[in-house]
Scaffold this motif. Structure first.
Motif, mmCIF file in Angstrom:
data_model
loop_
_atom_site.group_PDB
_atom_site.id
_atom_site.type_symbol
_atom_site.label_atom_id
_atom_site.label_comp_id
_atom_site.label_asym_id
_atom_site.label_seq_id
_atom_site.Cartn_x
_atom_site.Cartn_y
_atom_site.Cartn_z
ATOM 1 N N PRO A 46 24.525 40.455 53.939
ATOM 2 C CA PRO A 46 24.682 40.385 52.481
ATOM 3 C C PRO A 46 25.414 41.606 51.932
ATOM 4 C CG PRO A 46 22.482 41.141 53.027
ATOM 5 C CD PRO A 46 23.163 40.861 54.341
ATOM 6 N N VAL A 47 26.180 41.395 50.855
ATOM 7 C CA VAL A 47 26.898 42.472 50.184
ATOM 8 C C VAL A 47 26.798 42.260 48.681
ATOM 9 C CG1 VAL A 47 28.522 42.932 52.062
ATOM 10 C CG2 VAL A 47 29.048 41.166 50.376
ATOM 11 N N SER A 48 27.117 43.300 47.918
ATOM 12 C CA SER A 48 26.994 43.218 46.464
ATOM 13 C C SER A 48 28.015 42.270 45.840
ATOM 14 C CB SER A 48 27.145 44.617 45.851
ATOM 15 O OG SER A 48 28.410 45.171 46.185
ATOM 16 N N ASN A 49 29.178 42.112 46.487
ATOM 17 C CA ASN A 49 30.222 41.235 45.942
ATOM 18 C C ASN A 49 30.239 39.871 46.622
ATOM 19 O OD1 ASN A 49 31.153 42.224 48.403
ATOM 20 N ND2 ASN A 49 33.301 42.171 47.778
ATOM 21 N N GLU A 50 29.080 39.411 47.062
ATOM 22 C CA GLU A 50 29.004 38.155 47.809
ATOM 23 C C GLU A 50 29.502 36.967 46.990
ATOM 24 O OE1 GLU A 50 25.908 35.892 50.816
ATOM 25 O OE2 GLU A 50 25.629 37.954 50.189
ATOM 26 N N TYR A 51 29.205 36.958 45.687
ATOM 27 C CA TYR A 51 29.666 35.864 44.826
ATOM 28 C C TYR A 51 31.191 35.794 44.824
ATOM 29 C CZ TYR A 51 30.283 32.992 40.629
ATOM 30 O OH TYR A 51 30.657 32.002 39.745
ATOM 31 N N ASP A 52 31.846 36.947 44.679
ATOM 32 C CA ASP A 52 33.306 36.990 44.647
ATOM 33 C C ASP A 52 33.900 36.493 45.960
ATOM 34 O OD1 ASP A 52 32.149 38.643 42.680
ATOM 35 O OD2 ASP A 52 33.974 39.816 42.485
ATOM 36 N N VAL A 53 33.393 37.012 47.083
ATOM 37 C CA VAL A 53 33.948 36.650 48.390
ATOM 38 C C VAL A 53 33.758 35.161 48.661
ATOM 39 C CG1 VAL A 53 33.846 37.091 50.875
ATOM 40 C CG2 VAL A 53 33.562 38.983 49.263
ATOM 41 N N THR A 54 32.645 34.605 48.201
ATOM 42 C CA THR A 54 32.413 33.169 48.366
ATOM 43 C C THR A 54 33.492 32.365 47.652
ATOM 44 O OG1 THR A 54 30.020 33.445 48.597
ATOM 45 C CG2 THR A 54 30.803 31.280 47.910
ATOM 46 N N LEU A 55 33.855 32.775 46.441
ATOM 47 C CA LEU A 55 34.918 32.075 45.713
ATOM 48 C C LEU A 55 36.262 32.236 46.414
ATOM 49 C CD1 LEU A 55 34.126 32.790 41.937
ATOM 50 C CD2 LEU A 55 33.523 30.798 43.318
ATOM 51 N N TYR A 56 36.549 33.431 46.926
ATOM 52 C CA TYR A 56 37.805 33.645 47.646
ATOM 53 C C TYR A 56 37.887 32.717 48.864
ATOM 54 C CZ TYR A 56 37.604 38.180 45.148
ATOM 55 O OH TYR A 56 37.502 39.168 44.211
ATOM 56 N N ALA A 57 36.787 32.631 49.604
ATOM 57 C CA ALA A 57 36.758 31.798 50.810
ATOM 58 C C ALA A 57 36.911 30.320 50.456
ATOM 59 C CB ALA A 57 35.456 32.035 51.571
ATOM 60 N N ARG A 58 36.228 29.891 49.409
ATOM 61 C CA ARG A 58 36.314 28.492 48.990
ATOM 62 C C ARG A 58 37.716 28.137 48.503
ATOM 63 N NH1 ARG A 58 32.046 26.834 44.741
ATOM 64 N NH2 ARG A 58 33.160 24.864 45.073
ATOM 65 N N LEU A 59 38.392 29.094 47.866
ATOM 66 C CA LEU A 59 39.757 28.841 47.404
ATOM 67 C C LEU A 59 40.698 28.615 48.588
ATOM 68 C CD1 LEU A 59 41.488 28.678 44.810
ATOM 69 C CD2 LEU A 59 42.072 31.087 45.183
ATOM 70 N N GLY A 60 40.523 29.394 49.651
ATOM 71 C CA GLY A 60 41.342 29.199 50.844
ATOM 72 C C GLY A 60 41.109 27.844 51.479
ATOM 73 N N LEU A 61 39.847 27.414 51.528
ATOM 74 C CA LEU A 61 39.534 26.106 52.101
ATOM 75 C C LEU A 61 40.093 24.989 51.221
ATOM 76 C CD1 LEU A 61 38.074 24.774 54.474
ATOM 77 C CD2 LEU A 61 36.010 24.702 53.068
ATOM 78 N N TYR A 62 40.022 25.175 49.897
ATOM 79 C CA TYR A 62 40.612 24.189 48.987
ATOM 80 C C TYR A 62 42.118 24.065 49.220
ATOM 81 C CZ TYR A 62 43.114 22.556 44.906
ATOM 82 O OH TYR A 62 44.006 21.910 44.099
#
Length: 228
Positions: A46-62
């Protein structure tokens, strides 16, 4: 007494191999990518910017689903490392699922924070996907090759309501049926509230998605009114 000098005769084929080895060493000094780089540090949750990284990862998959016509689902991000070039790049490895056969696999994406600018009364943030693919050893082409120009302006509510041939109002049911609409909304809220990623207030944003003709590339520009 003269110093003896050892002379080695190298064939043309040998010269070619030496040149190739030298070129490979030079490339090795400049190489950037997943799990290594000049700012090498692998980050895992876990990291403090987990929400941000999740969106970045989902954008790449999209981006991959959009270009390939697939329907892969995001499971979780597993690790990332960053590179500071002219932009701030995240090399993210994530777990994805293919719902057609319920199989899980490793996926890679490069998310680039390509800067923020002011256009009139708008603050425009540019995010780019520079790689999106099932995990492999292929190099990343991180050169974005298109100038998108200025963002369009927000139209009056009357225009949006009356000209239904050019503009479409998304229904709430469609938000639940299309993951990418929710993703874009969350990215817009993240741009407006970078420290919390969510907002309880109304927020107007213009989102423009473009590609530059290079596979695995996509740009997402988000414009919103500057807050004084």
């Amino acid at each position: 007494m003269e110093e003896e000098v050892e002379v080695i005769i190298v064939s043309e084929l040998g010269r070619l191999e030496i040149a190739r080895a030298a070129a490979a060493r030079k490339r090795g000094k400049k190489i950037r990518g997943f799990d290594y780089g000049s700012d090498f540090c692998i980050v895992e949750p876990p990291v403090s910017n987990e929400y941000d990284v999740t969106l970045y990862a989902r954008l790449g998959l999209y981006c991959y689903n959009f270009q390939k016509g697939t329907n892969f689902k995001f499971v979780r991000w597993e690790k990332y490392n960053t590179e500071f070039t002219s932009n701030f790049d995240h090399y993210i490895t994530l777990a994805a699922r293919d719902p057609s056969c319920n199989s899980f696999f490793s996926f890679q994406t490069v998310f680039s924070a390509a800067g923020c600018s002011t256009q009139g009364t708008y603050r425009v943030k540019t995010w780019r996907v520079l790689a999106c693919r099932p995990t492999c050893a292929k190099s990343v082409n991180d050169n974005w090759d298109r100038d998108t120009g200025e963002m369009p302006k927000w139209l009056p509510d009357e225009t949006l309501a009356t000209d239904n041939k050019k503009y479409y109002v998304v229904q709430e049911s469609e938000l639940h049926e299309n993951d990418w609409l929710q993703l874009f909304m969350k990215m817009a809220f993240l741009q407006a509230n970078p420290h919390i990623g969510v907002s309880s207030s109304d927020h107007k944003a213009i989102i423009r998605k473009t590609v530059d003709g290079i596979p695995e590339h996509m740009s997402l520009e988000i414009a919103s009114e500057c807050r004084c």
